[in-house]
Motif scaffolding. Sequence first.
Motif, mmCIF file in Angstrom:
data_model
loop_
_atom_site.group_PDB
_atom_site.id
_atom_site.type_symbol
_atom_site.label_atom_id
_atom_site.label_comp_id
_atom_site.label_asym_id
_atom_site.label_seq_id
_atom_site.Cartn_x
_atom_site.Cartn_y
_atom_site.Cartn_z
ATOM 1 N N TYR A 106 0.848 -1.194 0.000
ATOM 2 C CA TYR A 106 0.000 0.000 0.000
ATOM 3 C C TYR A 106 0.882 1.242 0.000
ATOM 4 O O TYR A 106 1.689 1.441 0.908
ATOM 5 C CB TYR A 106 -0.926 0.016 1.217
ATOM 6 C CG TYR A 106 -2.019 -1.029 1.146
ATOM 7 C CD1 TYR A 106 -3.284 -0.699 0.675
ATOM 8 C CD2 TYR A 106 -1.775 -2.345 1.536
ATOM 9 C CE1 TYR A 106 -4.288 -1.665 0.602
ATOM 10 C CE2 TYR A 106 -2.762 -3.313 1.450
ATOM 11 C CZ TYR A 106 -4.027 -2.961 0.986
ATOM 12 O OH TYR A 106 -5.010 -3.922 0.891
ATOM 13 N N ILE A 107 0.723 2.052 -1.029
ATOM 14 C CA ILE A 107 1.483 3.293 -1.159
ATOM 15 C C ILE A 107 0.498 4.446 -1.291
ATOM 16 O O ILE A 107 -0.334 4.462 -2.207
ATOM 17 C CB ILE A 107 2.411 3.253 -2.385
ATOM 18 C CG1 ILE A 107 3.439 2.115 -2.242
ATOM 19 C CG2 ILE A 107 3.128 4.595 -2.556
ATOM 20 C CD1 ILE A 107 4.289 1.904 -3.483
ATOM 21 N N GLN A 108 0.571 5.379 -0.374
ATOM 22 C CA GLN A 108 -0.273 6.566 -0.440
ATOM 23 C C GLN A 108 0.415 7.636 -1.278
ATOM 24 O O GLN A 108 1.608 7.891 -1.114
ATOM 25 C CB GLN A 108 -0.548 7.099 0.969
ATOM 26 C CG GLN A 108 -1.366 6.139 1.808
ATOM 27 C CD GLN A 108 -1.590 6.627 3.223
ATOM 28 O OE1 GLN A 108 -0.813 7.414 3.743
ATOM 29 N NE2 GLN A 108 -2.653 6.151 3.858
ATOM 30 N N MET A 109 -0.361 8.249 -2.181
ATOM 31 C CA MET A 109 0.165 9.305 -3.034
ATOM 32 C C MET A 109 -0.665 10.566 -2.815
ATOM 33 O O MET A 109 -1.898 10.514 -2.830
ATOM 34 C CB MET A 109 0.131 8.886 -4.498
ATOM 35 C CG MET A 109 0.930 7.630 -4.776
ATOM 36 S SD MET A 109 1.259 7.377 -6.540
ATOM 37 C CE MET A 109 -0.388 7.358 -7.203
ATOM 38 N N TYR A 110 0.021 11.677 -2.601
ATOM 39 C CA TYR A 110 -0.633 12.943 -2.272
ATOM 40 C C TYR A 110 -0.560 13.850 -3.503
ATOM 41 O O TYR A 110 0.488 14.398 -3.825
ATOM 42 C CB TYR A 110 0.031 13.561 -1.049
ATOM 43 C CG TYR A 110 -0.120 12.672 0.166
ATOM 44 C CD1 TYR A 110 -1.220 12.792 1.010
ATOM 45 C CD2 TYR A 110 0.812 11.665 0.436
ATOM 46 C CE1 TYR A 110 -1.376 11.952 2.100
ATOM 47 C CE2 TYR A 110 0.659 10.823 1.529
ATOM 48 C CZ TYR A 110 -0.436 10.970 2.352
ATOM 49 O OH TYR A 110 -0.597 10.131 3.431
ATOM 50 N N VAL A 157 2.642 -9.649 -7.188
ATOM 51 C CA VAL A 157 2.286 -8.885 -5.991
ATOM 52 C C VAL A 157 1.348 -7.747 -6.407
ATOM 53 O O VAL A 157 1.560 -7.114 -7.443
ATOM 54 C CB VAL A 157 3.540 -8.285 -5.318
ATOM 55 C CG1 VAL A 157 3.159 -7.389 -4.143
ATOM 56 C CG2 VAL A 157 4.474 -9.406 -4.855
ATOM 57 N N LEU A 158 0.336 -7.503 -5.605
ATOM 58 C CA LEU A 158 -0.559 -6.376 -5.860
ATOM 59 C C LEU A 158 -0.026 -5.134 -5.143
ATOM 60 O O LEU A 158 0.292 -5.186 -3.954
ATOM 61 C CB LEU A 158 -1.976 -6.678 -5.383
ATOM 62 C CG LEU A 158 -2.744 -7.750 -6.158
ATOM 63 C CD1 LEU A 158 -4.141 -7.905 -5.569
ATOM 64 C CD2 LEU A 158 -2.808 -7.438 -7.645
ATOM 65 N N ILE A 159 0.056 -4.048 -5.889
ATOM 66 C CA ILE A 159 0.437 -2.755 -5.318
ATOM 67 C C ILE A 159 -0.763 -1.827 -5.448
ATOM 68 O O ILE A 159 -1.250 -1.578 -6.548
ATOM 69 C CB ILE A 159 1.648 -2.145 -6.038
ATOM 70 C CG1 ILE A 159 2.858 -3.075 -5.955
ATOM 71 C CG2 ILE A 159 1.979 -0.775 -5.443
ATOM 72 C CD1 ILE A 159 4.082 -2.549 -6.691
ATOM 73 N N HIS A 160 -1.242 -1.327 -4.323
ATOM 74 C CA HIS A 160 -2.381 -0.410 -4.305
ATOM 75 C C HIS A 160 -1.849 1.010 -4.119
ATOM 76 O O HIS A 160 -1.263 1.330 -3.073
ATOM 77 C CB HIS A 160 -3.344 -0.759 -3.181
ATOM 78 C CG HIS A 160 -3.833 -2.179 -3.226
ATOM 79 N ND1 HIS A 160 -4.752 -2.623 -4.148
ATOM 80 C CD2 HIS A 160 -3.506 -3.264 -2.475
ATOM 81 C CE1 HIS A 160 -4.991 -3.909 -3.960
ATOM 82 N NE2 HIS A 160 -4.242 -4.323 -2.943
ATOM 83 N N LEU A 161 -2.030 1.836 -5.117
ATOM 84 C CA LEU A 161 -1.650 3.242 -5.030
ATOM 85 C C LEU A 161 -2.872 4.018 -4.562
ATOM 86 O O LEU A 161 -3.848 4.160 -5.297
ATOM 87 C CB LEU A 161 -1.174 3.741 -6.401
ATOM 88 C CG LEU A 161 -0.039 2.935 -7.047
ATOM 89 C CD1 LEU A 161 0.230 3.449 -8.450
ATOM 90 C CD2 LEU A 161 1.220 2.989 -6.191
#
Length: 204
Positions: A106-110, A157-161
């Motif tokens: 999980y990567i949060q993007m602002y 692998v699943l990456i959720h942005l």
Amino acid sequence: MRNDTTAEMAAVAARLVVDEGLEYAAAKRRAARQLGLPGRAPWPDNDVLEAAVREHIAIFCADTQSDELRALRELALVWMERLAAFRPHLCGAVWHGTATRHSDIYIQMYCDDPKAAEWALIDLRVEYHPGSTSDAMGDPVEALTLRVRSPALDQWVLIHLLVLDHDALRGALKPDAQGRRPRGAAEDLRRLLQGASGDAGVPA
């Protein structure tokens, strides 16, 4: 009885988190169903569940988890560097050190413009799926999901942005109830990869 039920539910939910990669809210719901608990049963809070997750890892995954965690963190860093313009911050199990090969990233993007992140993925010719996912608290968040191959793990692998407003970054780095940073930027992750500890987010 309350403490026994909470502990039992935490243990079942922890197994689901570690072995199936469920997020905490989903793991609690499934654990309650599996145990046949009524709606008013005492659910463990996230701190209790995290302690149970760490205990489960120590007992059942001690010989594999650290390498799997490193592989996920290295993969996360690759994508954080590619998307540096959007102030990416790693969060969740991969950041806090409780991830296994079953965990998503999980990567949060602002973002100043939420659509800009999608355009960036298009420019990179990356296939993605727009939608929503649940954050660590179980709340829905707009997400762009990638399916990425990890050579180190020899699996997808699943990456959720997670696409968030730029202004949300101001309050995003406040320490949590345990005094830890709830998320980290690329430079924080690099330092973590250079260190020996699996834990993350403790303010200096």
